[in-house]
Design an enzyme around this catalytic site. Structure first.
Site, mmCIF file in Angstrom:
data_model
loop_
_atom_site.group_PDB
_atom_site.id
_atom_site.type_symbol
_atom_site.label_atom_id
_atom_site.label_comp_id
_atom_site.label_asym_id
_atom_site.label_seq_id
_atom_site.Cartn_x
_atom_site.Cartn_y
_atom_site.Cartn_z
ATOM 1 N N ASN A 10 0.859 -1.184 0.000
ATOM 2 C CA ASN A 10 0.000 0.000 0.000
ATOM 3 C C ASN A 10 0.897 1.236 0.000
ATOM 4 O O ASN A 10 1.491 1.582 1.013
ATOM 5 C CB ASN A 10 -0.914 0.003 1.229
ATOM 6 C CG ASN A 10 -1.805 1.229 1.272
ATOM 7 O OD1 ASN A 10 -1.973 1.930 0.281
ATOM 8 N ND2 ASN A 10 -2.386 1.491 2.434
ATOM 9 N N TRP A 11 0.973 1.895 -1.152
ATOM 10 C CA TRP A 11 1.877 3.044 -1.280
ATOM 11 C C TRP A 11 1.292 4.333 -0.733
ATOM 12 O O TRP A 11 1.998 5.332 -0.636
ATOM 13 C CB TRP A 11 2.243 3.238 -2.759
ATOM 14 C CG TRP A 11 3.211 2.228 -3.265
ATOM 15 C CD1 TRP A 11 3.812 1.223 -2.559
ATOM 16 C CD2 TRP A 11 3.686 2.102 -4.607
ATOM 17 N NE1 TRP A 11 4.634 0.485 -3.361
ATOM 18 C CE2 TRP A 11 4.582 1.002 -4.635
ATOM 19 C CE3 TRP A 11 3.442 2.803 -5.776
ATOM 20 C CZ2 TRP A 11 5.237 0.615 -5.796
ATOM 21 C CZ3 TRP A 11 4.097 2.403 -6.940
ATOM 22 C CH2 TRP A 11 4.987 1.326 -6.952
ATOM 23 N N LYS A 12 0.004 4.339 -0.435
ATOM 24 C CA LYS A 12 -0.646 5.547 0.079
ATOM 25 C C LYS A 12 -0.398 6.716 -0.887
ATOM 26 O O LYS A 12 -0.429 6.518 -2.098
ATOM 27 C CB LYS A 12 -0.176 5.811 1.508
ATOM 28 C CG LYS A 12 -0.332 4.558 2.390
ATOM 29 C CD LYS A 12 -0.014 4.773 3.826
ATOM 30 C CE LYS A 12 -0.159 3.472 4.587
ATOM 31 N NZ LYS A 12 0.033 3.632 6.039
ATOM 32 N N HIS A 96 -9.528 1.075 5.181
ATOM 33 C CA HIS A 96 -8.230 1.350 5.804
ATOM 34 C C HIS A 96 -8.404 2.379 6.914
ATOM 35 O O HIS A 96 -9.204 3.311 6.810
ATOM 36 C CB HIS A 96 -7.231 1.859 4.759
ATOM 37 C CG HIS A 96 -5.824 1.868 5.253
ATOM 38 N ND1 HIS A 96 -5.322 2.870 6.061
ATOM 39 C CD2 HIS A 96 -4.807 0.986 5.072
ATOM 40 C CE1 HIS A 96 -4.055 2.614 6.341
ATOM 41 N NE2 HIS A 96 -3.728 1.473 5.768
ATOM 42 N N GLU A 98 -6.744 4.851 7.850
ATOM 43 C CA GLU A 98 -6.519 6.255 7.479
ATOM 44 C C GLU A 98 -7.739 6.834 6.780
ATOM 45 O O GLU A 98 -8.042 8.024 6.920
ATOM 46 C CB GLU A 98 -5.264 6.362 6.611
ATOM 47 C CG GLU A 98 -4.002 6.105 7.418
ATOM 48 C CD GLU A 98 -2.792 5.746 6.570
ATOM 49 O OE1 GLU A 98 -1.724 5.517 7.171
ATOM 50 O OE2 GLU A 98 -2.906 5.696 5.322
ATOM 51 N N GLU A 168 -4.793 -4.613 10.872
ATOM 52 C CA GLU A 168 -3.788 -3.581 11.082
ATOM 53 C C GLU A 168 -4.074 -2.837 12.388
ATOM 54 O O GLU A 168 -4.966 -1.974 12.429
ATOM 55 C CB GLU A 168 -3.783 -2.580 9.932
ATOM 56 C CG GLU A 168 -3.334 -3.161 8.603
ATOM 57 C CD GLU A 168 -3.033 -2.055 7.598
ATOM 58 O OE1 GLU A 168 -1.890 -1.972 7.143
ATOM 59 O OE2 GLU A 168 -3.945 -1.266 7.294
ATOM 60 N N GLY A 174 2.873 2.776 10.577
ATOM 61 C CA GLY A 174 3.795 3.879 10.344
ATOM 62 C C GLY A 174 4.557 4.354 11.563
ATOM 63 O O GLY A 174 5.240 5.370 11.516
ATOM 64 N N SER A 210 3.891 -1.564 10.363
ATOM 65 C CA SER A 210 5.341 -1.526 10.574
ATOM 66 C C SER A 210 6.029 -2.835 10.192
ATOM 67 O O SER A 210 6.957 -3.289 10.866
ATOM 68 C CB SER A 210 5.659 -1.155 12.038
ATOM 69 O OG SER A 210 5.231 0.163 12.317
ATOM 70 N N GLY A 232 5.356 1.558 4.386
ATOM 71 C CA GLY A 232 6.603 2.244 4.077
ATOM 72 C C GLY A 232 7.693 1.368 3.484
ATOM 73 O O GLY A 232 8.419 1.781 2.575
#
Length: 248
Positions: A10-12, A96, A98, A168, A174, A210, A232
């Site tokens: 997931n590159w966001k 998600h 976010e 998650e 993150g 993470s 990330g």
């Protein structure tokens, strides 16, 4: 035959179109012989078509990070499931944390998005997870079960085979503070029981939060974890390739 592990990136809101193409050219060469898992990359919307073209005839699938719950209309800035499916995208992420936090997506909205994605023959990565406060109050299972029941409400049983659940823990995304492997595996086991008890269904369960090359093997080799949703650490081709090869 055992189910292949799933390794998803997931590159966001990262990477331009040119950076996406450069990454995929490098990455697909690094994992050319990786037939040990299903690999999915979720770039930003603007890069989806180029990513699909770049990954033709490879073992890399492409997914969208989100979709709207309506097919069309006056929703400035939004993208429908029909639109992403039309360019041969295979997957979409729904729920998600976010999206829930920054864009105020409720369980009801997530449920509508899942319905719409499945109607358009997209496979869904359905995200669930608890805050640190919920974990410290010992209500993780109660919270997760609520998200699952609400998120999958009225989904026909035959469509549940196209859903993968990603666990998650919000406090680990993150932050560099991954949950310990035993706890993550325990939640994954509970999610599978919850799906069986409430829907009579089975689904793969991914862990995200993470994840990095140094801990990927521990998670991926846990009894109840069927794959990883990587943030990330998936932005670097070498790092993400290491994670892919950890899935033995």
């Amino acid at each position: 035959m055992p189910m292949k592990k799933i390794i998803a990136a997931n590159w966001k809101m990262n990477k331009t179109v040119s950076e996406t193409k450069d990454f995929l050219r490098d990455f697909k060469d690094k994992i050319r012989n990786a037939d040990n898992c299903e690999i999915i990359v979720f770039p930003p919307f603007i890069s989806l078509l180029d990513a699909v073209r770049e990954c033709e005839n490879t073992n890399i699938k492409i997914g969208a990070q989100n979709c709207h719950c309506e097919s069309s209309g006056a929703f400035t800035g939004e993208v429908s499931a029909e639109m992403v499916r039309d360019i041969a995208v295979d997957y979409v992420i729904c729920g998600h944390s976010e999206r829930r936090k920054y864009f105020f997506e409720t369980d009801e909205i997530v449920n509508k998005k899942i319905h719409k994605a499945l109607e358009n023959n997209l496979k869904v990565i359905f995200c669930v997870g608890e805050s640190l406060e919920i974990r410290e109050n010992g209500k993780v299972n109660e919270w997760i079960e609520g998200q699952i029941k609400n998120g999958l409400k009225d989904i026909p049983k035959e469509n549940l085979k196209n859903i993968t659940v990603a666990y998650e823990p919000i406090w680990a995304i993150g932050t560099g503070k991954a949950i310990n492997t035993e706890s993550a595996d325990g939640v994954a086991e509970f999610i599978k029981k919850c799906l069986a008890d409430n829907f009579g269904a089975k689904a793969a369960v991914l862990y995200g939060g993470s994840v990095k090359p140094s801990n990927a093997s521990d998670f991926i080799n846990s009894e109840n974890i069927d794959g990883l949703l990587v943030g990330g650490a998936s932005l670097d081709a070498e790092s993400f390739a290491e994670i892919v090869f950890a899935a033995r």
